[in-house]
Design a protein around this motif. Structure first.
Motif, PDB file in Angstrom:
ATOM      1  N   TYR A  30       1.016  -1.231   0.020  1.00  0.00           N
ATOM      2  CA  TYR A  30      -0.041  -0.001   0.074  1.00  0.00           C
ATOM      3  C   TYR A  30       0.950   1.097   0.133  1.00  0.00           C
ATOM      4  CZ  TYR A  30      -4.119  -2.787   0.732  1.00  0.00           C
ATOM      5  OH  TYR A  30      -5.304  -3.498   0.693  1.00  0.00           O
ATOM      6  N   HIS A  42       0.649   6.069  -0.441  1.00  0.00           N
ATOM      7  CA  HIS A  42      -0.286   7.251  -0.848  1.00  0.00           C
ATOM      8  C   HIS A  42      -0.041   7.663  -2.335  1.00  0.00           C
ATOM      9  CE1 HIS A  42      -1.263   7.921   3.331  1.00  0.00           C
ATOM     10  NE2 HIS A  42      -0.007   7.433   3.533  1.00  0.00           N
ATOM     11  N   ASP A  68      -1.537  10.048  -3.936  1.00  0.00           N
ATOM     12  CA  ASP A  68      -1.352  11.465  -4.160  1.00  0.00           C
ATOM     13  C   ASP A  68       0.128  11.879  -4.293  1.00  0.00           C
ATOM     14  OD1 ASP A  68      -4.147  11.551  -4.609  1.00  0.00           O
ATOM     15  OD2 ASP A  68      -4.710  12.880  -2.808  1.00  0.00           O
ATOM     16  N   GLU A  69       0.830  11.471  -3.285  1.00  0.00           N
ATOM     17  CA  GLU A  69       2.187  11.815  -3.092  1.00  0.00           C
ATOM     18  C   GLU A  69       2.956  11.304  -4.166  1.00  0.00           C
ATOM     19  OE1 GLU A  69       5.755  10.520  -0.200  1.00  0.00           O
ATOM     20  OE2 GLU A  69       3.869  10.258   0.515  1.00  0.00           O
ATOM     21  N   SER A  88      -5.883  15.462  -7.526  1.00  0.00           N
ATOM     22  CA  SER A  88      -5.629  14.672  -6.491  1.00  0.00           C
ATOM     23  C   SER A  88      -6.944  14.241  -6.193  1.00  0.00           C
ATOM     24  CB  SER A  88      -4.799  15.346  -5.228  1.00  0.00           C
ATOM     25  OG  SER A  88      -5.756  16.104  -4.712  1.00  0.00           O
ATOM     26  N   ASN A 140      -7.844  13.238  -0.675  1.00  0.00           N
ATOM     27  CA  ASN A 140      -7.687  12.692   0.627  1.00  0.00           C
ATOM     28  C   ASN A 140      -6.566  11.726   0.853  1.00  0.00           C
ATOM     29  OD1 ASN A 140      -8.316  10.174  -0.429  1.00  0.00           O
ATOM     30  ND2 ASN A 140     -10.427  10.528  -0.648  1.00  0.00           N
ATOM     31  N   ALA A 141      -6.289  11.155   1.881  1.00  0.00           N
ATOM     32  CA  ALA A 141      -5.062  10.196   1.914  1.00  0.00           C
ATOM     33  C   ALA A 141      -5.516   8.672   1.519  1.00  0.00           C
ATOM     34  CB  ALA A 141      -4.890  10.075   3.520  1.00  0.00           C
ATOM     35  N   GLN A 175      -4.988   5.508  -0.268  1.00  0.00           N
ATOM     36  CA  GLN A 175      -4.003   4.502  -0.348  1.00  0.00           C
ATOM     37  C   GLN A 175      -4.162   3.456  -1.306  1.00  0.00           C
ATOM     38  OE1 GLN A 175      -1.280   3.185   2.823  1.00  0.00           O
ATOM     39  NE2 GLN A 175      -2.548   4.511   4.253  1.00  0.00           N
ATOM     40  N   ASP A 196     -11.540   8.255  -6.463  1.00  0.00           N
ATOM     41  CA  ASP A 196     -12.078   7.403  -5.394  1.00  0.00           C
ATOM     42  C   ASP A 196     -13.109   6.713  -5.742  1.00  0.00           C
ATOM     43  OD1 ASP A 196     -12.323   5.809  -3.295  1.00  0.00           O
ATOM     44  OD2 ASP A 196     -11.837   7.387  -1.687  1.00  0.00           O
ATOM     45  N   LYS A 223      -8.029  -0.669  -3.337  1.00  0.00           N
ATOM     46  CA  LYS A 223      -7.817   0.011  -2.157  1.00  0.00           C
ATOM     47  C   LYS A 223      -7.228  -0.856  -0.910  1.00  0.00           C
ATOM     48  CE  LYS A 223     -10.900   3.214  -1.006  1.00  0.00           C
ATOM     49  NZ  LYS A 223     -12.157   4.057  -0.886  1.00  0.00           N
TER      50      LYS A 223
END
Length: 343
Positions: free
Chosen positions: A196, A198, A200-201, A225, A228-229, A231, A265, A343
């Motif tokens: 897993y 992140h 976006d990063e 993006s 949200n966070a 993963q 998402d 996810k």
């Protein structure tokens, strides 16, 4: 006649002890029940044995006939005498075996067709590799020969020729790396490391690395993006190869406008997409763009660079993640490539 009798006995030999044993038991039982004398008992035994022999002979002949039919069908299959499974006929007594042999025949035909297709792919692949290698090698050779013939002393062209030769060596190196990658993927030797991370990063870092290429063409490169966070699960290194390839392709085939990379998402998945306002892909080409060395516009493709293997590698990596890559495009308006990650 004696040879046939022996052969029929051999073919039906498994029934002999069973039938004779049953006959003897029945005969002994009848002698007690009906009080047969010795002569009657011997006569009855002879008659039963003659009946057994007759039955065995007929069963043996029938079995030999069935075996001859089976051998004939197998020989015709071996010599490619059948054009289709419907030509295989073995009679009502062997209908189940006939169905099995037909299934075997169809599978064999399918395997042969698959092998022929693989051989065609191999031949085309070797031809394409030879052509793709020859192009930069001949170009490098031409520039070096020109320099050796005196252009090395001409300050107006020597650095230009050296730079062009260097660019071709880079293209050659990229081609060899892509050949190694696709060979490892298709042979199952490429190791994947799933975990897993992140998203976006991850995408933001890739976009920042590619942005200078977009700025050189005055193309606006945007990142959207998930806010949200989020993963997602996958191999970061291989997915970076996918995103980089798709984004650089979008920039290459966009003359004016923008390229957008984003993630959405969606319940149990994250949808990653690369969208552009470029030249688009025709409907007849869209189903073939993931083939190795397939180029929609060969002249333009070589002009903007690329090995012709990038999208094939992308497809394999995405499928290794249990997903599939989708493409929507319209000529003159742009294209979108997307795939899902768990996810």
């Amino acid at each position: 006649m004696m040879h046939d009798l022996k052969q029929n006995f051999a073919n039906a030999g498994i029934f002999i002890p069973i039938i004779i044993s049953i006959s003897a038991i029945l005969l002994i039982a009848e002698s007690f029940i009906f009080n047969f004398n010795s002569a009657q008992l011997v006569t009855a035994l002879i008659l039963i044995l003659l009946l057994d022999i007759t039955i065995l002979y007929l069963l043996g002949r029938r079995r030999k006939s069935d075996l001859d039919i089976v051998k004939g069908v197998i020989n015709r299959i071996r010599t490619n005498s059948f054009q289709s499974a419907d030509e295989i006929k073995m009679g009502n007594d062997l209908i189940e075996l006939e169905d099995e042999i037909k299934s075997m025949f169809l599978k064999t035909q399918g395997d042969i067709a698959h092998l022929k297709k693989l051989e065609q792919f191999r031949t085309e692949f070797l031809g394409n590799v030879s052509h793709e290698l020859r192009t930069p090698i001949f170009a490098i050779q031409g520039y070096i020969e020109t320099l050796l013939d005196g252009a090395i002393n001409d300050d107006k062209v020597n650095k230009t020729f050296l730079q062009k030769a260097n660019n071709h060596t880079l293209n050659l190196n990229n081609l060899l790396n892509d050949l190694i990658d696709i060979s490892m993927i298709e042979s199952g030797q490429m190791q994947m490391s799933f975990r897993y991370f992140h998203i976006d990063e991850f995408l933001g870092q890739i976009i920042s690395e590619i942005k200078p290429y977009a700025e050189k063409k005055n193309i606006e490169l945007n990142f959207v993006s998930s806010n949200n966070a989020l993963q997602l699960f996958g191999d970061r290194q291989r997915l970076k190869q996918v995103i980089t390839n798709l984004t650089l392709n979008a920039i290459k085939y966009t003359n004016t406008g923008s390229v957008e990379v984003g993630v959405i998402d969606e319940r149990n998945f994250g949808k990653i997409y690369v969208r552009d306002t470029g030249i688009g892909i025709s409907e007849k080409d869209i189903n073939r763009i993931f083939e190795r060395f397939y180029r929609v516009d060969k002249d333009r493709s070589r002009e903007v660079g690329g090995t012709g293997l990038g999208l094939a590698i992308v497809k394999h990596i995405v499928e290794a993640h249990g997903s599939r890559i989708s493409v929507t495009s319209e000529l003159g308006k742009g294209s979108e490539f997307s795939f899902l990650l768990k996810k």
